[in-house]
Design a protein around this motif. Structure first.
Motif, mmCIF file in Angstrom:
data_model
loop_
_atom_site.group_PDB
_atom_site.id
_atom_site.type_symbol
_atom_site.label_atom_id
_atom_site.label_comp_id
_atom_site.label_asym_id
_atom_site.label_seq_id
_atom_site.Cartn_x
_atom_site.Cartn_y
_atom_site.Cartn_z
ATOM 1 N N ALA A 1 0.826 -1.203 0.000
ATOM 2 C CA ALA A 1 0.000 0.000 0.000
ATOM 3 C C ALA A 1 0.865 1.259 0.000
ATOM 4 O O ALA A 1 0.517 2.270 -0.628
ATOM 5 N N GLN A 2 2.019 1.213 0.696
ATOM 6 C CA GLN A 2 2.930 2.357 0.697
ATOM 7 C C GLN A 2 3.508 2.598 -0.701
ATOM 8 O O GLN A 2 3.674 3.739 -1.132
ATOM 9 N N GLU B 1 2.966 5.947 -2.947
ATOM 10 C CA GLU B 1 4.101 6.757 -3.396
ATOM 11 C C GLU B 1 4.208 6.811 -4.908
ATOM 12 O O GLU B 1 4.540 7.857 -5.473
ATOM 13 N N CYS B 2 3.921 5.696 -5.568
ATOM 14 C CA CYS B 2 4.089 5.592 -7.023
ATOM 15 C C CYS B 2 2.723 5.676 -7.700
ATOM 16 O O CYS B 2 2.174 4.675 -8.177
ATOM 17 N N SER B 3 2.168 6.870 -7.740
ATOM 18 C CA SER B 3 0.780 7.048 -8.178
ATOM 19 C C SER B 3 0.600 6.915 -9.686
ATOM 20 O O SER B 3 -0.532 6.858 -10.167
ATOM 21 N N GLU B 4 1.696 6.873 -10.445
ATOM 22 C CA GLU B 4 1.577 6.684 -11.890
ATOM 23 C C GLU B 4 2.232 5.379 -12.326
ATOM 24 O O GLU B 4 2.648 5.228 -13.471
ATOM 25 N N SER C 1 -5.843 -2.008 2.670
ATOM 26 C CA SER C 1 -5.149 -0.718 2.568
ATOM 27 C C SER C 1 -4.789 -0.403 1.119
ATOM 28 O O SER C 1 -4.865 0.749 0.685
ATOM 29 N N ILE C 2 -4.394 -1.439 0.374
ATOM 30 C CA ILE C 2 -4.101 -1.250 -1.048
ATOM 31 C C ILE C 2 -5.348 -0.769 -1.778
ATOM 32 O O ILE C 2 -5.308 0.183 -2.567
ATOM 33 N N VAL C 3 -6.488 -1.426 -1.504
ATOM 34 C CA VAL C 3 -7.739 -1.059 -2.172
ATOM 35 C C VAL C 3 -8.134 0.379 -1.823
ATOM 36 O O VAL C 3 -8.534 1.156 -2.697
ATOM 37 N N VAL C 4 -8.012 0.746 -0.557
ATOM 38 C CA VAL C 4 -8.347 2.108 -0.142
ATOM 39 C C VAL C 4 -7.455 3.125 -0.855
ATOM 40 O O VAL C 4 -7.922 4.174 -1.320
ATOM 41 N N THR C 5 -6.156 2.808 -0.976
ATOM 42 C CA THR C 5 -5.229 3.709 -1.675
ATOM 43 C C THR C 5 -5.596 3.832 -3.148
ATOM 44 O O THR C 5 -5.568 4.932 -3.719
ATOM 45 N N LEU C 6 -5.934 2.711 -3.767
ATOM 46 C CA LEU C 6 -6.350 2.744 -5.170
ATOM 47 C C LEU C 6 -7.604 3.591 -5.346
ATOM 48 O O LEU C 6 -7.720 4.358 -6.315
#
Length: 377
Positions: A88-89, A93-96, A138-143
């Protein structure tokens, strides 16, 4: 020809130099690949036990690489905790960066499963505390945050993966790179959805321990071709002995690449349930460079001595991030009973991170560097 040392090269690889770095802290693993010309790919995630940050992005920063600018793809091969801690971090951090994951993992069956066991707020929750589901939630929430900021994110950067999916390709005058998924198969996808649905707790059932799946046949196996060298990255895929799932489905596929790999990341920490004679015979060169991570603790540490002996009987060129040697300390029976009643999983605390680094520009000259406890076996 192999050149081996116990000192990691901290100079960034050149534009025409390639790298495979395998990390294993004993309770996790991840892989970092340099694809040439400053482009990187990360496979899975684990945390540095000392800093609690993703090892992959820490390493890239240590050699002067900015992950947000340089990581082209993050592949999450499956959702088990030893492969996704800190993911998730990375996604934040790597939004693209393209995020690739087994197709079943963002279907409603799995999202409902996350809701029941993760304690996150992605959907109504029963409030549980399981590390694997919490991390993936957490990954899903970040996505979801990325999608809210950019509605096109899900079309541009999210990639559900099935067998034969092309993940990365670059072809020009001096470079040919092709990365594709060899799994999961269609049947594994459908089996996974049925499994997640079956694991949903019934009404008023407040279990906080996920029933352990019998086998892992939904993990992403990667085939990587870099010019004249091929890599087979086995993830944790297990052999099922069924024609349409596991390693048998890959070997029998008419669509898979017909070349043979000279570098093989051994599946499932060398465990016998990830072994397939057909893979070694039909998909891997004679005496390839074999890479192996250990898993220490839980139901038992792997690889076992018998696993190492089995692998070395096939190919003597074997490197491992850490050989499991730790044993649980002996305690009085009353203390042991109390621990078993209150703790789901125990392992030896170990702050050491094994790092196996392969670099090459010419496939006939591979430099292998090991940072202890990583070692050749």
């Amino acid at each position: 020809m192999l050149h081996s040392s116990k000192k990691i090269n901290k100079i960034p690889p050149g534009p025409n130099e390639f790298e495979i770095s395998l990390f294993g802290p004993g309770v996790g693993e991840c892989i970092v690949l340099h694809l040439g010309k400053g482009k990187w790919l990360i496979v899975d995630s684990c945390l540095n036990p000392k800093t609690k940050k993703p090892i992959s992005t820490e390493y890239l920063k240590s050699i002067g690489v900015t992950p947000a600018e340089s990581v082209e793809v993050l592949v999450i091969t499956h959702w088990h905790s030893d492969h996704i801690r800190g993911a998730a971090q990375i996604v934040s951090e790597c939004s693209e960066t393209r995020v690739c994951y087994p197709a079943a993992l963002l279907e409603n069956e799995f999202l409902s499963f996350l809701s029941a066991y993760s304690g996150s707020d992605i959907t109504p929750i029963l409030d549980k505390n399981t590390s694997a589901t919490k991390e993936f939630a957490s990954i899903v929430v970040t996505l979801k945050k990325h999608i809210e900021a950019n509605p096109d994110y899900k079309y541009d950067y999210l990639s559900p993966i099935m067998k034969d999916t092309l993940i990365f390709e670059e072809i020009n005058d001096d470079l040919e790179i092709n990365i594709r998924a060899l799994s999961p198969s269609s049947k594994s996808y459908h089996d996974a959805l049925q499994l997640f649905a079956s694991l949903l707790p019934k009404a008023k059932d407040l279990r906080n321990i996920i029933p352990a799946p019998k086998q892992n046949d939904n993990a992403i196996v990667l085939w990587v071709q870099i010019n004249d060298i091929c890599l087979l990255l086995g993830s944790d895929l297990e052999e099922t002995k069924e024609q349409r799932t596991g390693w048998t489905a890959i070997v029998n596929s008419k669509q898979r690449p017909q070349r043979k790999a000279s570098i093989f990341k051994i599946p499932h920490h060398g465990s016998e349930n990830g072994h397939s004679d057909d893979v070694w015979e039909k998909m891997v060169n004679t005496q390839p460079v074999c890479l192996l991570t250990s898993k220490i603790g839980g139901r038992g540490s792997i690889p076992k001595e018998s696993d190492i002996e089995r692998i070395k009987a096939i190919s003597p060129v074997l490197f491992c991030t850490k050989v499991p040697k730790g044993k649980k300390p002996k305690r009085e029976n009353t203390v042991e009973k109390m621990l078993k009643a209150t703790v789901k999983e125990r392992h030896i605390l170990d702050g050491e991170v094994g790092h196996i680094q392969l670099r090459f520009s010419d496939p006939s000259e591979i430099e292998v560097n090991c940072l202890p406890p990583a070692t050749s076996l």
